[in-house]
Design a protein around this motif. Structure first.
Motif, short mmCIF file in Angstrom:
data_model
loop_
_atom_site.label_atom_id
_atom_site.label_comp_id
_atom_site.label_asym_id
_atom_site.label_seq_id
_atom_site.Cartn_x
_atom_site.Cartn_y
_atom_site.Cartn_z
N UNK A 722 45.71 -23.47 94.60
CA UNK A 722 44.61 -22.34 95.17
C UNK A 722 44.75 -21.14 94.89
N UNK A 723 46.22 -20.76 94.88
CA UNK A 723 46.63 -19.35 94.66
C UNK A 723 46.27 -19.04 93.08
N UNK A 724 46.42 -19.91 92.35
CA UNK A 724 46.26 -19.74 90.96
C UNK A 724 44.77 -19.53 90.58
N UNK A 725 43.88 -20.30 91.35
CA UNK A 725 42.46 -20.07 91.01
C UNK A 725 41.96 -18.46 91.47
N UNK A 726 42.62 -18.30 92.65
CA UNK A 726 42.32 -17.01 93.36
C UNK A 726 43.03 -15.82 92.44
N UNK A 727 44.26 -15.88 91.85
CA UNK A 727 44.68 -14.94 90.75
C UNK A 727 43.71 -14.77 89.72
N UNK A 728 43.53 -15.94 89.12
CA UNK A 728 42.54 -16.05 87.93
C UNK A 728 41.42 -14.97 88.03
N UNK A 729 40.88 -15.20 89.23
CA UNK A 729 39.56 -14.53 89.73
C UNK A 729 39.71 -12.99 89.66
N UNK A 730 40.92 -12.68 90.32
CA UNK A 730 41.32 -11.25 90.43
C UNK A 730 41.60 -10.52 88.96
N UNK A 731 42.43 -11.38 88.30
CA UNK A 731 42.79 -10.79 86.89
C UNK A 731 41.43 -10.83 85.93
N UNK A 732 40.57 -11.64 86.38
CA UNK A 732 39.21 -11.70 85.63
C UNK A 732 38.43 -10.37 85.60
N UNK A 733 38.59 -9.42 86.70
CA UNK A 733 37.77 -8.45 86.80
C UNK A 733 38.08 -7.34 85.66
N UNK A 734 39.31 -7.74 84.81
CA UNK A 734 39.58 -6.56 83.92
C UNK A 734 38.94 -6.61 82.56
N UNK A 735 38.70 -7.71 82.08
CA UNK A 735 38.18 -7.66 80.60
C UNK A 735 36.48 -8.27 81.16
N UNK A 764 46.30 -17.93 83.63
CA UNK A 764 45.43 -16.62 83.37
C UNK A 764 45.44 -16.40 81.93
N UNK A 765 44.47 -15.57 81.53
CA UNK A 765 44.14 -15.43 80.31
C UNK A 765 45.56 -14.88 79.54
N UNK A 766 45.54 -15.17 77.93
CA UNK A 766 46.81 -15.01 77.19
C UNK A 766 47.04 -13.56 76.90
N UNK A 767 47.08 -12.49 77.81
CA UNK A 767 47.44 -11.24 78.04
C UNK A 767 48.76 -11.20 77.04
N UNK A 768 48.97 -9.78 76.54
CA UNK A 768 50.18 -9.51 76.14
C UNK A 768 51.09 -8.93 77.42
#
Length: 775
Positions: A722-735, A764-768
């Motif tokens: 559940x945290x993984x989905x929430x974190x992916x949403x938060x990170x998704x605000x960037x790009x 998460x997306x494959x950021x550097x």
């Protein structure tokens, strides 16, 4: 046509739209998604099937599609779904999680698509009745401000009546003026009656008195039916091939024929990651054990109206009413007796009277703090004021405020209620059911009378509303008692059950709550059993790289009709973004020390923001400490959630960035998804702590308890995914676009230092990745 031919034709329609769109670039992932949508919907058998006459069992077809940011999923599902619906003579029902996305589809995406599709189609927006104004209520309040006569206008809950009594005169006058202006704007046609279309949507306490409600609505028998906003909108649905609803409305209207029948339409669930939590909210229930004067009011109305209509079933209403009041009082005392020590909000000697007002006075109970609650019951005088309800608190220390009580909560372990609660709850359920049967008979008689005497529609509609305003409370009471009494067989999944204590002025309010704990089971029984063809999509349906968690939560795990597809984002995340793991020395579990260090690091980093940035917090206290620590020079740069209405805050943020000024938004979970700030509007996202769900959620607690009882690990199986989905949403605000460049900062060292953190990183997306030692 065969299913293959249908799919091919639908995909051709999609290709034609893409080709006709000016400046539109080909997106392989979008076409891959469109192919899956066309294939899924072409296979589903729609309409009634008579298996007894030899017809084959209907084919169900469901696709779960994760489409990364930038895929263009709205077009990928709309174009092929609509083409197929037109070819098959059916309709498309699109359900989203938010009104904002509904309005984007209806006001932007679908009009653009309709201009390009080879065949014309109509579309309409479907919202819950409560988002529209009731003209009768509005006219009443615009003319009189508040309801005064029980015989005609006393249609408010007792809590609202108490709030009105406390409201200053100038505020009451301001409300009357507000309603008057609203009524005039509606009459002139300058407003369509939709709460969301007001320039500044009113607060719930202001909107609630004028909102349309199903329980008190007489439909075509209402004198204002021809001018009713809600029914005008319903008419638009009838001729529409595409209907845009939301998850709440979809689940709350199952079986009610408000939306197209699910076995004869194509269902798209966008923002599908919200579906499980919406299901739990929809099927949870609660009842107030303290504020019960509404029961007598409902009984009085039922007897008066039933007598006018000569309804024989009203004979038992006094018995049911008296039994309900007494049983609720008994339950409140027992709950305080059993759980009072856990529900106490402060220490010290106090005196309570637990009870509820009724016409004959109030039977209460005095308790000494030194003994168990309920050990020394005795008849007490009614608390002041005379019509108050709940439990009056008088602290011996005059400096100690009653507000120190609550809110408090205690959960029933394993869903196993104490023995002394079982019999009263059974009696409550039986009395409520008998009372409801009488009300149904009155309602049936009223509808018949309205059909036969249309010239008395206004009087009869008022009578119907007087019962309808209170009947849902009785229905909720009945449903809550039943779910509380539900005893799970050995090995079965129990319901979550808990009690809460809160304050209403000087009075204690005790409530009982119950909820299913597995959304998947609820959705499988109530939704998927009726659906033939569906597509579920979102940017975040996989968790830690797999669909399994979402499939279980959504009730589709092991469903042979379900296929999955992951469509990656077209963005080059490694080149466009950097994830900075900015560690602290303190362990995040040490909240005080961690927050101090995190705030220092955060202030150091946001001081270097040149344009737009978003900071996401996991608690209000954490955000408050960060705001308090802001140096004077930085305070003018930061915009804090709830300091301004959301639309105004975002508008100011855009204006600052467009003027070349830095602007940093401080927000919480609701700003962590659905927020589209491309380019310079959000060049940095700061995640203050991993967004684990609150540890004291009673449904989550009950589910974790059950998982442990059957030998499973709730942290690994439930919390981390559940945290993984929430974190992916938060990170998704960037790009947000292919041109964006952004940094994501995370100050929680568990992301890189723990095994479950590594699982989170996989989702998460494959950021550097850049790791930074503590400052």
């Amino acid at each position: 046509m065969s299913s293959t031919e249908w799919a091919q034709a639908a995909l051709q329609s999609f290709d034609a739209v893409v080709s006709a769109t000016e400046g539109f670039r080909s997106r392989p992932g979008q076409r891959l998604m469109a192919e899956q949508v066309a294939r899924t919907f072409s296979r589903a058998t729609l309409g009634k099937v008579d298996e007894e006459s030899g017809e084959a069992a209907p084919t169900r077809s469901i696709a779960v599609i994760q489409a990364g940011t930038g895929v263009g999923k709205s077009l990928a599902y709309c174009a092929p779904a609509i083409a197929l619906a037109l070819a098959r003579g059916t309709r498309v029902l699109i359900s989203t999680a938010t009104v904002a996305l509904q309005e984007q589809l209806v006001n932007k995406d679908l009009p653009a698509l309709a201009a390009l599709m080879p065949r014309p189609f109509k579309f309409a927006l479907a919202k819950g009745r409560g988002r529209y104004v009731c003209k009768l209520k509005l006219d009443r309040l615009a003319g009189h401000g508040e309801a005064e006569e029980e015989g005609e206008d006393d249609l408010f809950a007792e809590e609202e009546a108490a709030a009105r009594a406390k409201r200053p005169r100038h505020e009451t006058e301001a409300r009357i003026q507000f309603y008057s202006t609203m009524a005039q704007t509606l009459a002139k046609g300058a407003w369509d009656g939709d709460r969301d279309s007001l320039d500044t949507p009113p607060e719930p306490e202001v909107w609630s008195p004028v909102a349309a409600e199903g329980a008190s609505c007489t439909g075509k028998h209402c004198p204002a039916f021809s001018q009713c906003t809600y029914y005008d909108k319903r008419k638009e649905l009838v001729g529409a091939q595409v209907i845009v609803a939301n998850h709440d409305l979809l689940l709350s209207s199952l079986g009610a024929r408000v939306l197209p029948e699910l076995d004869n339409c194509l269902l798209v669930l966008d923002e599908a990651h919200h579906l499980p939590s919406t299901a739990l909210d929809q099927f949870a229930c609660s009842m107030d054990l303290s504020r019960i004067t509404w029961i007598e009011r409902l009984a009085s109305r039922g007897l008066r109206i039933g007598a006018l209509l000569e309804v024989a079933e009203i004979a038992d209403i006094p018995k049911h009413s008296a039994q309900l009041r007494q049983t609720l009082q008994d339950l409140a005392r027992i709950v305080m007796d059993v759980y009072g020590e856990q529900l106490k909000g402060f220490s010290g000697r106090i005196e309570r009277q637990v009870g509820a007002a009724d016409r004959d006075g109030l039977q209460g109970a005095k308790h000494s703090h030194s003994g168990r609650y309920g050990e020394h019951l005795q008849r007490g005088r009614p608390p002041e004021p005379a019509d108050a309800h709940g439990a009056r608190i008088r602290a011996e220390n005059p400096l100690r405020q009653p507000s120190a009580w609550g809110p408090a909560r205690v959960r029933v372990p394993r869903g196993e209620l104490p023995e002394q609660l079982i019999a009263p709850l059974g009696l409550l359920a039986a009395s409520a059911e008998g009372f409801l049967d009488a009300l149904r008979a009155i309602s049936k008689a009223l509808r018949a009378e309205m059909r036969d005497k249309p010239d008395e529609a206004k009087r009869l509609s008022t009578l119907y509303a007087q019962i309808g305003m209170l009947a849902p409370r009785l229905e909720e009471l009945h449903a809550t008692a039943q779910l509380l009494l539900q005893d799970a067989p050995e090995g079965a999944v129990p319901a979550a059950k808990w009690f809460t204590l809160e304050m209403d002025g000087d009075f204690i309010v005790v409530k009982a709550h119950a909820s299913p704990i597995l959304p998947g089971t609820t959705l499988r029984n109530h939704l998927w059993s009726a659906v033939r063809g569906a597509v579920l999509t979102s940017a975040t349906l996989t968790s830690c790289g797999h669909f399994d968690f979402f499939l279980r939560e959504a009730g589709l795990h092991g469903d042979e009709a379900t296929t999955t597809l992951e469509v990656p984002s077209p963005f080059n995340y490694a080149a466009q973004g950097t994830l900075i793991a900015a560690e602290t020395r303190a362990d995040p579990k040490n909240a005080a020390q961690f927050t101090t260090e995190m705030v220092d690091a955060l202030l150091h980093d946001i001081a270097r923001v040149e344009y737009g940035a978003l900071v996401l917090f996991t608690s209000r206290e954490q955000m408050r400490q960060a705001v308090d620590a802001l140096p004077t020079a930085m305070r003018s740069v930061v915009l804090v959630q709830n300091a301004l209405p959301r639309t105004q805050l975002l508008r100011r943020h855009r204006e600052r960035v467009e003027n070349g000024e830095p602007s940093v938004i401080f927000g919480m979970q609701s700003f962590g998804e659905g927020l589209d700030l491309p380019g310079r509007l959000c060049e940095s996202v700061f995640i203050t702590k991993l967004p684990f769900a609150p540890p004291d959620d009673p449904v989550g607690e009950a589910r974790a308890e059950w998982l442990r009882a059957v030998g499973r690990d709730p942290f690994s199986e439930l919390v981390v995914p559940a945290t993984a989905i929430r974190l992916a949403q938060w990170v998704g605000r960037a790009i947000r676009t292919e041109e964006d460049m952004a940094h994501v900062y995370c100050y929680d060292k568990r992301l890189t230092r723990t095994s479950y953190g590594q699982r989170l990183l996989k989702g998460l997306p494959p950021f550097a990745l850049e790791q930074r030692a503590p400052l």
